[in-house]
Motif scaffolding. Sequence first.
Motif, PDB file in Angstrom:
ATOM      1  N   ASP A 191       0.812  -1.208   0.000  1.00  0.00           N
ATOM      2  CA  ASP A 191       0.000   0.000   0.000  1.00  0.00           C
ATOM      3  C   ASP A 191       0.850   1.263   0.000  1.00  0.00           C
ATOM      4  O   ASP A 191       1.879   1.333   0.684  1.00  0.00           O
ATOM      5  N   VAL A 192       0.396   2.267  -0.767  1.00  0.00           N
ATOM      6  CA  VAL A 192       1.063   3.564  -0.836  1.00  0.00           C
ATOM      7  C   VAL A 192      -0.011   4.646  -0.771  1.00  0.00           C
ATOM      8  O   VAL A 192      -0.882   4.708  -1.636  1.00  0.00           O
ATOM      9  N   VAL A 193       0.044   5.465   0.253  1.00  0.00           N
ATOM     10  CA  VAL A 193      -0.856   6.609   0.363  1.00  0.00           C
ATOM     11  C   VAL A 193      -0.210   7.763  -0.393  1.00  0.00           C
ATOM     12  O   VAL A 193       0.942   8.114  -0.126  1.00  0.00           O
ATOM     13  N   THR A 194      -0.938   8.329  -1.347  1.00  0.00           N
ATOM     14  CA  THR A 194      -0.380   9.429  -2.129  1.00  0.00           C
ATOM     15  C   THR A 194      -1.021  10.767  -1.797  1.00  0.00           C
ATOM     16  O   THR A 194      -0.409  11.808  -2.014  1.00  0.00           O
ATOM     17  N   GLY A 195      -2.266  10.752  -1.337  1.00  0.00           N
ATOM     18  CA  GLY A 195      -2.959  12.008  -1.071  1.00  0.00           C
ATOM     19  C   GLY A 195      -2.877  12.929  -2.276  1.00  0.00           C
ATOM     20  O   GLY A 195      -3.085  12.507  -3.407  1.00  0.00           O
ATOM     21  N   LYS A 196      -2.508  14.178  -2.044  1.00  0.00           N
ATOM     22  CA  LYS A 196      -2.409  15.147  -3.141  1.00  0.00           C
ATOM     23  C   LYS A 196      -1.128  14.992  -3.938  1.00  0.00           C
ATOM     24  O   LYS A 196      -0.927  15.692  -4.921  1.00  0.00           O
ATOM     25  N   GLY A 197      -0.256  14.081  -3.527  1.00  0.00           N
ATOM     26  CA  GLY A 197       0.943  13.810  -4.314  1.00  0.00           C
ATOM     27  C   GLY A 197       2.153  13.495  -3.457  1.00  0.00           C
ATOM     28  O   GLY A 197       2.320  14.057  -2.381  1.00  0.00           O
ATOM     29  N   ILE A 198       2.950  12.557  -3.962  1.00  0.00           N
ATOM     30  CA  ILE A 198       4.232  12.244  -3.337  1.00  0.00           C
ATOM     31  C   ILE A 198       5.321  12.515  -4.369  1.00  0.00           C
ATOM     32  O   ILE A 198       5.077  12.460  -5.574  1.00  0.00           O
ATOM     33  N   ASP A 199       6.497  12.800  -3.876  1.00  0.00           N
ATOM     34  CA  ASP A 199       7.632  13.080  -4.743  1.00  0.00           C
ATOM     35  C   ASP A 199       7.884  11.895  -5.667  1.00  0.00           C
ATOM     36  O   ASP A 199       7.758  10.742  -5.261  1.00  0.00           O
ATOM     37  N   LEU A 200       8.242  12.168  -6.915  1.00  0.00           N
ATOM     38  CA  LEU A 200       8.511  11.120  -7.899  1.00  0.00           C
ATOM     39  C   LEU A 200       9.588  10.161  -7.404  1.00  0.00           C
ATOM     40  O   LEU A 200       9.493   8.952  -7.616  1.00  0.00           O
ATOM     41  N   GLU A 201      10.591  10.669  -6.704  1.00  0.00           N
ATOM     42  CA  GLU A 201      11.651   9.810  -6.178  1.00  0.00           C
ATOM     43  C   GLU A 201      11.108   8.853  -5.113  1.00  0.00           C
ATOM     44  O   GLU A 201      11.489   7.684  -5.064  1.00  0.00           O
ATOM     45  N   VAL A 202      10.199   9.328  -4.281  1.00  0.00           N
ATOM     46  CA  VAL A 202       9.577   8.466  -3.267  1.00  0.00           C
ATOM     47  C   VAL A 202       8.753   7.387  -3.958  1.00  0.00           C
ATOM     48  O   VAL A 202       8.802   6.205  -3.585  1.00  0.00           O
ATOM     49  N   PHE A 203       7.989   7.769  -4.988  1.00  0.00           N
ATOM     50  CA  PHE A 203       7.212   6.792  -5.750  1.00  0.00           C
ATOM     51  C   PHE A 203       8.140   5.763  -6.391  1.00  0.00           C
ATOM     52  O   PHE A 203       7.891   4.557  -6.320  1.00  0.00           O
ATOM     53  N   SER A 204       9.212   6.227  -7.005  1.00  0.00           N
ATOM     54  CA  SER A 204      10.187   5.339  -7.636  1.00  0.00           C
ATOM     55  C   SER A 204      10.769   4.356  -6.627  1.00  0.00           C
ATOM     56  O   SER A 204      10.898   3.160  -6.921  1.00  0.00           O
ATOM     57  N   ASN A 205      11.102   4.833  -5.445  1.00  0.00           N
ATOM     58  CA  ASN A 205      11.621   3.949  -4.389  1.00  0.00           C
ATOM     59  C   ASN A 205      10.590   2.902  -3.993  1.00  0.00           C
ATOM     60  O   ASN A 205      10.930   1.736  -3.772  1.00  0.00           O
ATOM     61  N   SER A 206       9.324   3.298  -3.911  1.00  0.00           N
ATOM     62  CA  SER A 206       8.262   2.346  -3.567  1.00  0.00           C
ATOM     63  C   SER A 206       8.133   1.268  -4.630  1.00  0.00           C
ATOM     64  O   SER A 206       8.004   0.079  -4.321  1.00  0.00           O
ATOM     65  N   VAL A 207       8.176   1.678  -5.902  1.00  0.00           N
ATOM     66  CA  VAL A 207       8.089   0.709  -7.004  1.00  0.00           C
ATOM     67  C   VAL A 207       9.290  -0.233  -6.962  1.00  0.00           C
ATOM     68  O   VAL A 207       9.135  -1.455  -7.108  1.00  0.00           O
ATOM     69  N   ASP A 208      10.490   0.299  -6.740  1.00  0.00           N
ATOM     70  CA  ASP A 208      11.696  -0.534  -6.664  1.00  0.00           C
ATOM     71  C   ASP A 208      11.621  -1.526  -5.508  1.00  0.00           C
ATOM     72  O   ASP A 208      12.019  -2.690  -5.654  1.00  0.00           O
ATOM     73  N   MET A 209      11.114  -1.070  -4.373  1.00  0.00           N
ATOM     74  CA  MET A 209      10.996  -1.964  -3.221  1.00  0.00           C
ATOM     75  C   MET A 209       9.959  -3.053  -3.477  1.00  0.00           C
ATOM     76  O   MET A 209      10.153  -4.206  -3.096  1.00  0.00           O
ATOM     77  N   PHE A 210       8.858  -2.706  -4.142  1.00  0.00           N
ATOM     78  CA  PHE A 210       7.847  -3.693  -4.502  1.00  0.00           C
ATOM     79  C   PHE A 210       8.436  -4.716  -5.464  1.00  0.00           C
ATOM     80  O   PHE A 210       8.244  -5.922  -5.305  1.00  0.00           O
ATOM     81  N   ARG A 211       9.180  -4.232  -6.474  1.00  0.00           N
ATOM     82  CA  ARG A 211       9.826  -5.141  -7.432  1.00  0.00           C
ATOM     83  C   ARG A 211      10.789  -6.079  -6.717  1.00  0.00           C
ATOM     84  O   ARG A 211      10.810  -7.284  -6.967  1.00  0.00           O
ATOM     85  N   SER A 212      11.571  -5.566  -5.810  1.00  0.00           N
ATOM     86  CA  SER A 212      12.516  -6.382  -5.054  1.00  0.00           C
ATOM     87  C   SER A 212      11.786  -7.427  -4.211  1.00  0.00           C
ATOM     88  O   SER A 212      12.211  -8.582  -4.136  1.00  0.00           O
ATOM     89  N   ALA A 213      10.671  -7.030  -3.611  1.00  0.00           N
ATOM     90  CA  ALA A 213       9.887  -7.982  -2.817  1.00  0.00           C
ATOM     91  C   ALA A 213       9.303  -9.072  -3.716  1.00  0.00           C
ATOM     92  O   ALA A 213       9.260 -10.252  -3.328  1.00  0.00           O
ATOM     93  N   MET A 214       8.867  -8.705  -4.938  1.00  0.00           N
ATOM     94  CA  MET A 214       8.373  -9.723  -5.881  1.00  0.00           C
ATOM     95  C   MET A 214       9.499 -10.677  -6.266  1.00  0.00           C
ATOM     96  O   MET A 214       9.281 -11.891  -6.361  1.00  0.00           O
ATOM     97  N   ASP A 215      10.709 -10.144  -6.470  1.00  0.00           N
ATOM     98  CA  ASP A 215      11.862 -10.993  -6.786  1.00  0.00           C
ATOM     99  C   ASP A 215      12.111 -11.992  -5.660  1.00  0.00           C
ATOM    100  O   ASP A 215      12.319 -13.183  -5.904  1.00  0.00           O
ATOM    101  N   THR A 216      12.091 -11.504  -4.433  1.00  0.00           N
ATOM    102  CA  THR A 216      12.339 -12.367  -3.271  1.00  0.00           C
ATOM    103  C   THR A 216      11.254 -13.429  -3.145  1.00  0.00           C
ATOM    104  O   THR A 216      11.554 -14.616  -2.968  1.00  0.00           O
TER     105      THR A 216
END
Length: 161
Positions: free
Chosen positions: A129-154
């Motif tokens: 889950d990712v709460v975005t509200g009115k917006g999160i920084d693109l870098e924070v979003f990118s980190n979330s996607v990378d962490m999700f991808r890493s968790a899928m790999d694991t």
Amino acid sequence: MLKGVFAALAVSVLVPSAANATTEPTGRVSAIQPDGVAQALINLGYTAELATDSNGDPLINADIGGWQAALLFYECNAKTHDGCQSLQFVANFTPEKKFTAEDAVRFNRNTRFASVSLGKDDAVMMTWDVVTGKGIDLEVFSNSVDMFRSAMDTLGTEVFK
């Protein structure tokens, strides 16, 4: 290793492509702008197809690091299906190896932000889950996607041969 993942989702109705959409002008990503979320994924090098779920809320079908996933939109206006406030990344796995409830508890304990559950026919589902509200920084979003991808790999190494 075959990365076979099935996103068990309701039949989706395609909506116009997000190919020309952008993230918010401020460089922020928000569930309020589903086309911007899809474009942010594309800009990060993934595939993303904007659709709607069976309730009419936005949905993104994506390929993230070779894994099939979906981004579900939550806290949307019940009548207009816009104004969404959060996202849930979802990946469903049909394991080739035994994956038990104890394995799921261990995975959840060792993988921050992920939640793994077991379903019918030994299906394994991971949500993020990712709460975005009115917006999160693109870098924070990118980190979330990378962490999700890493968790899928694991998780993939645990459920596939």
